[in-house]
Enzyme design. Structure first.
Site, PDB file in Angstrom:
ATOM      1  N   ASN A   9       0.868  -1.175   0.000  1.00 12.98           N
ATOM      2  CA  ASN A   9       0.000   0.000   0.000  1.00 12.98           C
ATOM      3  C   ASN A   9       0.907   1.227   0.000  1.00 12.98           C
ATOM      4  OD1 ASN A   9      -1.793   2.051   0.467  1.00 12.98           O
ATOM      5  ND2 ASN A   9      -2.387   1.374   2.524  1.00 12.98           N
ATOM      6  N   LYS A  11       0.120   4.274  -0.251  1.00 12.76           N
ATOM      7  CA  LYS A  11      -0.500   5.451   0.373  1.00 12.76           C
ATOM      8  C   LYS A  11      -0.268   6.685  -0.524  1.00 12.76           C
ATOM      9  CE  LYS A  11       0.038   3.138   4.759  1.00 12.76           C
ATOM     10  NZ  LYS A  11       0.130   3.207   6.208  1.00 12.76           N
ATOM     11  N   HIS A  94      -9.266   1.167   5.223  1.00  8.48           N
ATOM     12  CA  HIS A  94      -7.972   1.405   5.872  1.00  8.48           C
ATOM     13  C   HIS A  94      -8.155   2.368   7.043  1.00  8.48           C
ATOM     14  CE1 HIS A  94      -3.853   2.538   6.599  1.00  8.48           C
ATOM     15  NE2 HIS A  94      -3.510   1.441   5.939  1.00  8.48           N
ATOM     16  N   GLU A  96      -6.485   4.776   8.025  1.00  3.60           N
ATOM     17  CA  GLU A  96      -6.272   6.200   7.705  1.00  3.60           C
ATOM     18  C   GLU A  96      -7.525   6.786   7.065  1.00  3.60           C
ATOM     19  OE1 GLU A  96      -2.638   5.469   5.574  1.00  3.60           O
ATOM     20  OE2 GLU A  96      -1.717   4.884   7.474  1.00  3.60           O
ATOM     21  N   GLU A 166      -5.067  -4.755  10.723  1.00  4.35           N
ATOM     22  CA  GLU A 166      -4.010  -3.755  10.883  1.00  4.35           C
ATOM     23  C   GLU A 166      -4.227  -3.012  12.198  1.00  4.35           C
ATOM     24  OE1 GLU A 166      -2.171  -2.648   6.777  1.00  4.35           O
ATOM     25  OE2 GLU A 166      -3.796  -1.266   7.225  1.00  4.35           O
ATOM     26  N   GLY A 172       3.001   2.294  10.724  1.00  3.77           N
ATOM     27  CA  GLY A 172       3.963   3.377  10.539  1.00  3.77           C
ATOM     28  C   GLY A 172       4.700   3.754  11.815  1.00  3.77           C
ATOM     29  N   SER A 212       3.877  -2.195  10.202  1.00  3.81           N
ATOM     30  CA  SER A 212       5.335  -2.252  10.376  1.00  3.81           C
ATOM     31  C   SER A 212       5.939  -3.608  10.032  1.00  3.81           C
ATOM     32  CB  SER A 212       5.730  -1.824  11.798  1.00  3.81           C
ATOM     33  OG  SER A 212       5.337  -0.487  12.032  1.00  3.81           O
TER      34      SER A 212
HETATM   35  P1  13P Z   1       3.399   0.337   7.600  1.00  3.20           P
HETATM   36  O1  13P Z   1       3.885  -0.957   7.008  1.00  3.20           O
HETATM   37  O2  13P Z   1       4.134   1.539   7.096  1.00  3.20           O
HETATM   38  O3  13P Z   1       3.290   0.269   9.090  1.00  3.20           O
HETATM   39  O4  13P Z   1       1.884   0.530   7.063  1.00  3.20           O
HETATM   40  C1  13P Z   1       0.989  -0.518   7.163  1.00  3.20           C
HETATM   41  C2  13P Z   1      -0.247  -0.163   6.426  1.00  3.20           C
HETATM   42  O5  13P Z   1      -0.960   0.741   6.812  1.00  3.20           O
HETATM   43  C3  13P Z   1      -0.553  -0.909   5.200  1.00  3.20           C
HETATM   44  O6  13P Z   1      -1.821  -0.622   4.739  1.00  3.20           O
END
Ligand code: 13P
Length: 252
Positions: A9, A11, A94, A96, A166, A172, A212
């Protein structure tokens, strides 16, 4: 056997030139893998990514979509628009999107419907926040996120659903759920699906872990029996790291 998937992803990262450069790096390293491999670039680069990866085993997927077919929804993108540029799979829910764009379970249920009506596959994300885990409420939160957005579906529809757990506190942050925490939650998710739809659906639904995942921890996370792959953020922005994570499946 369940489909194993590693999806990157991206983003809101990578403009057109950066997308092309990263895809070119990915193409240099493409190899057969036990896992299906996907990348989710930003909307503006989906078509060029799709064209660049045509006839490879890397699928180009979208990070989000609107539930309506078309109309007065300034700034939004519909399922048929995604399909028209070669996209067959969409990430929905997601954290976010939930946190910054107020996406609710009810809205997500509508998006899920729209994606299914357009014969798309869905990677449906959910997960608890740190406060939920600290108050021992994480199982309840995850169960309600799944039930509210997905439990209106027929059993048949589940062949188009991939789940992605997640935990928000691991996204992140460099902090990962321990392999035990991931397995415990994935087993709980499978049990929740089993209770509603039975073991055929539960045992054939892929459940990915996200938060992560890095080359150093991928193998340990993926080795859990109920972890069927990963949704990768930061580490998917580097071809070498992304392939190291994909290769962790070779060892599952
Ligand atoms: P990270 O791997 O940067 O923690 O992000 C995970 C994520 O949100 C994948 O959709």
């Amino acid at each position: 056997m369940r489909t194993q998937i590693v999806a990157g992803n991206w983003k809101m990262n990578n403009d057109l030139a950066q997308t092309q450069a990263l895809i070119s790096d990915l193409k240099k390293q493409i190899q057969t893998s036990n896992a299906e491999v996907m990348i989710a670039p930003t909307f503006t680069n989906l078509y060029s990514a799709f064209e660049a990866l045509r006839n490879t085993n890397i699928e180009v997927i979208a990070q989000n979509m609107h539930f309506a077919k078309n109309g007065a929804y300034t700034g939004e993108i519909s399922a048929c628009m995604l399909k028209s540029v070669g996209v067959e799979t969409v990430i929905l829910g997601h954290s976010e999107r939930r946190a910054y764009f107020n996406e609710t379970d009810e809205l997500l249920a509508q998006k899920v419907e729209a994606a299914l009506e357009n014969n798309m596959r869905i990677i449906f994300c959910f997960g608890e926040e740190l406060a939920d885990r600290k108050s021992d409420n994480h199982f309840n939160i995850v169960e309600s996120q799944i039930k509210n957005a997905l439990f209106h579906l027929s059993s048949d529809a589940w062949s188009s659903i991939v789940l992605a757990y997640e935990p928000v506190w691991a996204i992140g942050t460099g902090e990962t759920a321990s392999p035990e925490q991931a397995q415990e939650m994935h087993a709980f998710i499978r049990k929740t699906i089993d209770a509603k739809y039975g073991s055929d659906v539960a045992n054939s639904t892929s459940i990915l872990y996200g938060g992560s995942v890095k080359p150093v921890n991928a193998k340990e996370i993926f080795s859990n029996p109920d972890v069927d792959g990963g949704l990768i953020g930061g580490a998917a922005l580097n071809a070498e790291d992304f392939f190291a994570i994909i290769n962790a499946f070779g060892e599952k």
